[in-house]
Design an enzyme around this catalytic site. Structure first.
Site, mmCIF file in Angstrom:
data_model
loop_
_atom_site.group_PDB
_atom_site.id
_atom_site.type_symbol
_atom_site.label_atom_id
_atom_site.label_comp_id
_atom_site.label_asym_id
_atom_site.label_seq_id
_atom_site.Cartn_x
_atom_site.Cartn_y
_atom_site.Cartn_z
ATOM 1 C CB CYS A 129 0.256 0.672 -1.918
ATOM 2 S SG CYS A 129 -1.320 1.479 -2.188
ATOM 3 C CB CYS A 132 -2.580 0.773 0.561
ATOM 4 S SG CYS A 132 -2.695 0.517 -1.195
ATOM 5 C CG ASP A 133 0.332 0.233 3.410
ATOM 6 O OD1 ASP A 133 -0.791 -0.206 3.716
ATOM 7 O OD2 ASP A 133 1.161 -0.421 2.758
#
Ligand code: NAP
Length: 298
Positions: A129, A132-133
């Protein structure tokens, strides 16, 4: 007993809940994780009509609030099995629910790359992701693997954060939209590594480099801080096999009317056999499946 139970609180499931509530049916939505599904990972939705520059997270929040405001009941419980009968039964880890009509909108999960060490390095250089990261790779080097819309969007997103991004794809043609590929080609810090597969992960506690092998067998080592795996999705229909007909790839067999082989059980979104898996087709499925389910309830 509910009129309609929806399994999955992504865009397809929540749209189904909105339509079913507007038809005054009692609705329970069951979700195993957090609501919103795959779209929460998209930083900027550019292809949903009239919703210009909305993040996937905001889109998911809006659709969730809309379903709740209309009176859908939403519970965060993982469905482990379903059964057919005069009424449909849905078993979660905790409870058993019954309904007249059932809509399966469970979407799909990340496909793994399948390279040795992949699982152990999740959170230590491997991610599924980018939104997300991605921030962990500010000013660093990141690789993305895949050639679909997710990989292209991830590479675009990361090119604004990382100092260098490699896009590794096993062919030289992309499944992702041409316009996005063209945009990516203009980014100076993006290098395309085509006709190549990731064949080895080198790590000392965390990922340090990867090896890619091209179609001629030449191996290249790329130093990198992160590898974002975007090689597609696997439909989450395992718990429905045996009750509902699936195709050889695990997708629920149903046409544009979203009817499965079992009367009263419908499917909506990415876990259905279809050609175009997009946000707009997921929400469209939700509307169609709910309309059919409402008719079935009588
Ligand atoms: P996808 O379209 O299925 O693409 C997966 C990519 O991974 C393909 O390029 C495939 O290569 C490659 N791949 C598969 N297995 C591999 C392996 N073991 N090793 C290396 N490469 C592998 O998946 P996606 O990009 O996740 O997209 C899923 C669906 O969501 C698509 O329908 C997409 O259009 C949609 N989506 C839409 C949006 C949007 O509307 N904004 C955003 C993201 C995704 P080959 O091409 O060689 O098969």
């Amino acid at each position: 007993m509910y009129d309609i139970i929806v399994v999955g609180a992504g865009p397809a499931g929540l749209t189904a809940a909105i339509y079913a509530r507007r038809a005054a049916k009692s609705v329970l939505v069951l979700e195993a994780n957090s609501f919103g599904g795959q779209i929460i990972n998209t930083p900027d939705i550019e292809n949903y009509p009239a919703a210009m520059h909305i993040s996937g997270f905001d889109f998911a929040n809006n659709i969730y609030n809309q379903a709740v405001e209309l009176g859908a009941e939403i519970k965060f419980e993982k469905v482990v099995s379903i059964s057919d009968g005069e009424k449909k039964t849905v078993n979660t880890r905790k409870n058993k629910y019954t309904c007249k009509a059932l809509i399966l909108a469970t979407g799909s999960e990340n496909r793994k790359l399948g390279v040795e060490g992949e699982d152990e390095l999740v959170g230590r250089g491997i991610s599924y992701c980018a939104t997300c990261d991605g921030n962990f790779y500010r000013g660093k080097i990141a690789c993305v693997v895949g050639g679909g819309n997710t990989a292209i969007e991830d590479a675009l997103y990361l090119s604004d954060i990382a100092k260098k991004v490699y896009l590794i794809h096993r062919r030289d043609e992309f499944r992702g939209e041409e316009a996005s590929v063209a945009k990516l080609k203009q980014r100076e810090n993006v290098e395309f590594v085509l006709n190549s597969n990731v064949t080895r992960l080198n790590a000392e506690g965390k990922l340090e480099s990867i090896e890619v092998t091209d179609k001629n067998g030449s191996v290249r080592t790329i130093e990198t801080d992160g590898l974002f795996v975007a090689v597609g999705r696997i439909p989450e229909n395992q718990n429905f096999a045996g009750v509902i007909d699936l195709d050889s790839s695990g997708y629920i067999i149903a046409g544009e009317d979203c009817r499965t082989n079992v009367p009263g059980i419908f499917v909506a979104g990415d876990n259905r056999v279809k050609n175009v898996r997009q946000l707009v087709t997921a929400t469209a499925d939700g509307a169609v499946a709910a309309t059919e389910a409402v008719k079935f309830c009588g």
